[in-house]
Scaffold this motif. Structure first.
Motif, PDB file in Angstrom:
ATOM      1  N   GLU A   6      94.803  72.763  -7.285  1.00 41.66           N
ATOM      2  CA  GLU A   6      95.701  73.170  -8.368  1.00 41.66           C
ATOM      3  C   GLU A   6      96.760  72.098  -8.601  1.00 41.66           C
ATOM      4  OE1 GLU A   6      97.534  76.960  -7.655  1.00 41.66           O
ATOM      5  OE2 GLU A   6      97.366  77.477  -9.770  1.00 41.66           O
TER       6      GLU A   6
ATOM      7  N   THR B 283      94.182  77.603 -11.277  1.00 34.40           N
ATOM      8  CA  THR B 283      92.988  78.301 -10.767  1.00 34.40           C
ATOM      9  C   THR B 283      92.243  79.020 -11.887  1.00 34.40           C
ATOM     10  OG1 THR B 283      94.328  80.228 -10.169  1.00 34.40           O
ATOM     11  CG2 THR B 283      93.948  78.582  -8.447  1.00 34.40           C
TER      12      THR B 283
ATOM     13  N   SER C 126      89.170  77.484 -13.788  1.00 33.49           N
ATOM     14  CA  SER C 126      87.828  77.464 -13.199  1.00 33.49           C
ATOM     15  C   SER C 126      86.822  78.087 -14.149  1.00 33.49           C
ATOM     16  CB  SER C 126      87.817  78.215 -11.868  1.00 33.49           C
ATOM     17  OG  SER C 126      88.653  77.579 -10.920  1.00 33.49           O
TER      18      SER C 126
ATOM     19  N   ASN D   8      90.964  74.990  -6.852  1.00 39.81           N
ATOM     20  CA  ASN D   8      91.391  75.731  -5.663  1.00 39.81           C
ATOM     21  C   ASN D   8      92.909  75.819  -5.570  1.00 39.81           C
ATOM     22  OD1 ASN D   8      88.784  76.261  -4.550  1.00 39.81           O
ATOM     23  ND2 ASN D   8      88.669  74.121  -3.901  1.00 39.81           N
ATOM     24  N   PRO D   9      93.408  76.922  -5.034  1.00 36.69           N
ATOM     25  CA  PRO D   9      94.870  77.102  -4.946  1.00 36.69           C
ATOM     26  C   PRO D   9      95.475  76.197  -3.888  1.00 36.69           C
ATOM     27  CG  PRO D   9      93.732  78.954  -3.954  1.00 36.69           C
ATOM     28  CD  PRO D   9      92.670  78.116  -4.612  1.00 36.69           C
TER      29      PRO D   9
END
Lengths: 111, 109
Positions: B15, B79, B82, B108-109
Motif C-alpha cells: 500500500e 488495498t 486490487s 497488500n496492507p
C-alpha cells in the motif's frame, strides 16, 4: 448513474437445454452488447445492437441468438446449450462517447 | 486483427506504492479505454484515452497513438485497488473494442 441489470445472476442448465439471459438498461443508450469472459481469453463480443429491432453479429456468435425488443431490453438466447458455453456473460450499454457500462454478469454452467 | 498485449500480467504492491501498467496493441486505434474488474467480477470503466495524457483521481493514462501503446499509472495504491485492469482499444474507426487479458494487481496492507 447509468444502470444495466442482468438476470439471472447464476444459471445452471444441462446440455441441450434452452437458456435466455436478460439485460435491461435505463440509460437511454443506443448501443447494447453481449460479451463472454473465459480464463485465458479477453472479453469476447457475441452480439450487439444499436437500437430496437437491430442486431449485429459479434466475434463469437456461433450457438447464440440475440434479440433487442426495446431500447431498454436485450436478450441472449442459447437454444441448444453446450458445455463450451459455460462462461461468465456480461451485458453492456454505451453512450455517445462509447463509454461502456456493464451489468453485474451472469454465470452460466452447462452440465 | 487487433491484438492487445498487457504487461505485467500480475503485480504485487505494498500500500502506498505506485503502479505502472502497460498496454500495447497491433493496429491503429481511434479509441482506447481502461477498465477495472473487481475480485468479485464487476466491470467499470476507468477512463477513455485515445491519445495524450488524461488524469482522473489517482489515475493517469498516457496513450501514444502512433506507437500503439498506452499506460495506466496508479499513484499511492490502496488495498481497494486490487483487481484486474483491462485495456481495450478499438480497431481502426470501428466502434468495437478488442480486449487484453489484463493486469492482475494485488495491493497488500
Amino acid at each position: 448513474e447509468a444502470a444495466v441489470t442482468q438476470s439471472p445472476r447464476n444459471k445452471v442448465t444441462v446440455t441441450g437445454g434452452n437458456v435466455t439471459l436478460s439485460c435491461r438498461q435505463t440509460n437511454s443508450h443506443n448501443y447494447m452488447y453481449w460479451y463472454r469472459q473465459d480464463t485465458g481469453h479477453g472479453l469476447r463480443l457475441i452480439h450487439y445492437s444499436y437500437g430496437a429491432g437491430n442486431l449485429q453479429i459479434g466475434d463469437v456468435p456461433d450457438g447464440y441468438k440475440a434479440t433487442r425488443t426495446t431500447q431498454e431490453d436485450f436478450f441472449l438466447l442459447l437454444e441448444l446449450a453446450s458445455p463450451s458455453q459455460t462462461s461468465l456473460y456480461f451485458c453492456a450499454s454505451s453512450d455517445s462517447l462509447n463509454t461502456l457500462y456493464f451489468g453485474a454478469g451472469t454465470r452460466l454452467s452447462v452440465l | 486483427g487487433q491484438q492487445v498485449q498487457q504487461s505485467p500480467s500480475s503485480l504485487v504492491l505494498q500500500e502506498g506504492e505506485n503502479a505502472e501498467l502497460q498496454c500495447n496493441f497491433s493496429s491503429t486505434a481511434t479509441q482506447l479505454q481502461w477498465f477495472y474488474q473487481s475480485p468479485g467480477g464487476s466491470l467499470v470503466s476507468l477512463l477513455s484515452n485515445p491519445s495524450g495524457t488524461k488524469h482522473t483521481g489517482r489515475l493517469t493514462s498516457t496513450t501514444v497513438t502512433k506507437e500503439r501503446r498506452s499506460s495506466l499509472h496508479i499513484s499511492s495504491s490502496q488495498t481497494t485497488d486490487s483487481g484486474t485492469y483491462l485495456c481495450a482499444p478499438n480497431v481502426g474507426d470501428n466502434s468495437k473494442l478488442i480486449w487484453g487479458l489484463g493486469t492482475s494487481l494485488v495491493v497488500n496492507p
